[in-house]
Design an enzyme around this catalytic site. Structure first.
Site, PDB file in Angstrom:
ATOM      1  N   HIS A 278     -22.253  -9.671-110.449  1.00 15.75           N
ATOM      2  CA  HIS A 278     -23.620 -10.149-110.289  1.00 15.75           C
ATOM      3  C   HIS A 278     -24.496  -9.804-111.484  1.00 15.75           C
ATOM      4  CE1 HIS A 278     -24.451  -6.020-108.549  1.00 15.75           C
ATOM      5  NE2 HIS A 278     -25.573  -6.215-109.210  1.00 15.75           N
TER       6      HIS A 278
ATOM      7  N   ASP B 116     -17.120  -8.562-106.752  1.00 10.20           N
ATOM      8  CA  ASP B 116     -18.255  -8.203-107.603  1.00 10.20           C
ATOM      9  C   ASP B 116     -17.808  -7.439-108.835  1.00 10.20           C
ATOM     10  OD1 ASP B 116     -20.911  -8.332-108.302  1.00 10.20           O
ATOM     11  OD2 ASP B 116     -21.462  -6.481-107.260  1.00 10.20           O
TER      12      ASP B 116
ATOM     13  N   ASN C  36     -28.649   0.152-112.451  1.00 14.49           N
ATOM     14  CA  ASN C  36     -27.432   0.960-112.366  1.00 14.49           C
ATOM     15  C   ASN C  36     -26.197   0.103-112.108  1.00 14.49           C
ATOM     16  OD1 ASN C  36     -29.301   3.573-111.202  1.00 14.49           O
ATOM     17  ND2 ASN C  36     -27.537   4.043-112.497  1.00 14.49           N
ATOM     18  N   SER C  37     -26.388  -1.126-111.669  1.00  9.51           N
ATOM     19  CA  SER C  37     -25.257  -1.995-111.332  1.00  9.51           C
ATOM     20  C   SER C  37     -24.247  -2.057-112.465  1.00  9.51           C
ATOM     21  CB  SER C  37     -25.745  -3.414-111.052  1.00  9.51           C
ATOM     22  OG  SER C  37     -26.099  -3.561-109.718  1.00  9.51           O
TER      23      SER C  37
ATOM     24  N   GLY D 184      -3.932 -15.593 -92.391  1.00 11.26           N
ATOM     25  CA  GLY D 184      -4.356 -16.712 -91.560  1.00 11.26           C
ATOM     26  C   GLY D 184      -4.714 -16.342 -90.144  1.00 11.26           C
TER      27      GLY D 184
END
Length: 489
Positions: free
Chosen positions: A137, A167, A239-240, A296
């Site tokens: 992100h 992410d 901080n990401s 599945g």
């Protein structure tokens, strides 16, 4: 009334306005990987803790900060922010948009493409030749990515790939002999163990914050493929993508999200285990996408009430609520009401363990599933399928393909030429550099370069190579055409 939300901590800046995301998406995946090389040959630093039996004391992380903070980077991006259409029919005018002066003469079009905005995040170097891990992100939708090192040098970065499910993103800068972090094993981490984060909260570079591991294998909304490490480390927007260190100085996670009513730190932070990230990194670097196994089935947690209903002695496993027709689970004979307690000999303690384990397996792998059916143990054989590619991973268009103009384009096909009423022309797919600064957007059509009609990428590249510092593109957007001047580097 405030509501609890999970926020991904990138700083989105438009005139220094801070923004955070809502509920994080993440259908995550988990895996394992060997350590990256560390600098030097000396023993790595460790946090110093003075212990007294029965008494917890403060931990000194200064040695780890001195050694590994140079391997933590600040990442700034240029991209487009999401913008909702105005309540009335009049669209907001972006002064950087070259078509803004024509707005009164254009037919209403609903939601328009939005102006360029800037954002900040963190990352850390995992190889001395410039390979960097961060959050997807942080770089999602970015047309330009700039990496600033601790010594203040700056480099343009190339996005090798970004996997939104976990992410995790991998970027590279053109540099050598860089400081690197040392990779640890998150499976050995213990709840209550001290941990350290280094990043750039709100743009304050190389900020160190510390706390403890609050929980492990934490499942978050939609985060079905990542067993998050929960901490109480102060993590804020910016901080990401930064590293989470243990007391040995090993990176055990990537700081990714916070749980907050305000958008800022409130004591609940979540990191992606580093073994998850490295498996994703391997696939992104090699293939530009991530392939995951598929069983599945739809599953749910085994609660006390459900355990009583199904006659289970333990609150464990994943209760199968439905089986996809024709899926690997269907062919293996799984049925609604089965409780999956082991996969290839590994216990399924809670329902969130199953997707993580399945996702780590390569499609085509033969596996054994231990289930409880009507309280009776049963073993089934299954061949793991492949999860459909839903474009969860993306690879950046190389800068060399964008050339001097900062444009990734392709020729219009005959049907598109007929639809827009143009002979030739190049459709803009991505923008960066001079083109982004001039307001050109994906979906625009480049008709001419300095008055010369263009019909191929090679022709446009040749015309740009012969140009000086300034060049004019004839650009069509909807039914409007306008010359857009670019200043080239």
């Amino acid at each position: 009334m405030n509501r609890n939300v999970l926020n991904r901590g990138i700083i989105a800046v438009s005139l220094l306005a801070v923004g955070t995301s809502g509920i994080a998406y993440m259908d995550k995946a988990g895996w394992g990987r060997a350590d990256a090389a560390a600098l030097g040959t000396a023993a790595p630093p460790q946090a110093v803790t003075t212990t007294v039996p029965g008494v917890a004391t403060a931990t000194d992380f200064s040695g780890i900060v001195d050694r590994y903070a140079p391997a933590v980077v600040n990442i700034s991006v240029v991209g487009k922010a999401e913008q909702q259409p105005a309540a009335n029919s009049g669209a907001e005018i972006d002064p950087m948009d070259p078509f803004s002066g024509l707005a009164p003469f254009l037919a209403p079009r609903g939601q328009r493409d939005t102006p360029m905005v800037r954002g900040l995040g963190s990352g850390f170097i995992i190889s001395a030749d410039g390979l960097i891990l961060t959050n997807a992100h942080v770089v999602d939708g970015a047309s330009e990515v700039t990496v600033k090192l601790a010594d203040r040098r700056e480099f343009k970065a190339k996005v090798l790939g970004a996997d939104r499910q976990t992410d995790v993103a991998v970027i590279r800068i053109n540099a050598k002999n860089l400081p690197v972090v040392k990779i640890g094993d998150p499976s050995t981490a213990k709840v209550g163990e001290p941990v350290l984060a280094i990043g750039a909260p709100y743009g304050f570079e190389n900020t160190a914050t510390a706390g403890i591991i609050s929980a492990k294998s934490r499942a978050l909304p939609e985060g079905i493929y990542v067993p998050f490490i929960q901490t109480d480390v102060a993590v804020n927007p910016g901080n990401s993508g930064g590293p989470l260190f243990n007391v040995k100085g090993d990176v055990i996670g990537i700081n990714s999200q916070i749980y907050s009513r305000t958008g800022g730190y409130q004591g609940l932070s979540f990191a992606i285990p580093i073994d998850v990230a490295f498996k994703v990194q391997d696939q992104l670097v090699k293939h530009g996408k991530v392939t995951r196994g598929r069983l599945g089935v739809s599953i749910q947690e085994v609660t006390q009430a459900l355990a009583d209903s199904f006659g289970l002695q333990k609150l464990q496993g994943a209760l199968v609520s439905s089986v996809d027709k024709g899926s690997p689970a269907d062919r293996a004979g799984l049925q609604p009401g089965d409780v999956i307690v082991r996969l290839n000999g590994k216990d399924i303690g809670q329902s969130s363990d199953l997707p993580v384990q399945v996702a780590t397996m390569s499609p085509g792998t033969d596996a054994k599933i231990d289930v409880l059916r009507n309280g009776t143990p049963k073993t089934l054989n299954v061949t793991i399928g492949v999860m459909k590619d839903t474009a969860v991973a993306q690879r950046d268009t190389p800068m060399e393909e964008r050339g001097r103009l900062g444009l990734a384009v392709r020729p219009l096909d005959k049907q598109e030429q007929s639809a827009v009423g143009a002979a030739g022309g190049l459709l803009v797919e991505q923008v960066s550099g001079p083109a982004a600064r001039s307001g050109i957007q994906p979906g625009d059509i480049v008709l001419a370069v300095n008055g010369t009609r263009v019909t191929s990428v090679e022709q446009m590249r040749a015309l740009a190579a012969k140009a000086g510092r300034n060049i004019a593109l004839l650009v069509q957007r909807d039914d409007a055409k306008i010359f857009v001047p670019l200043t080239l580097g």
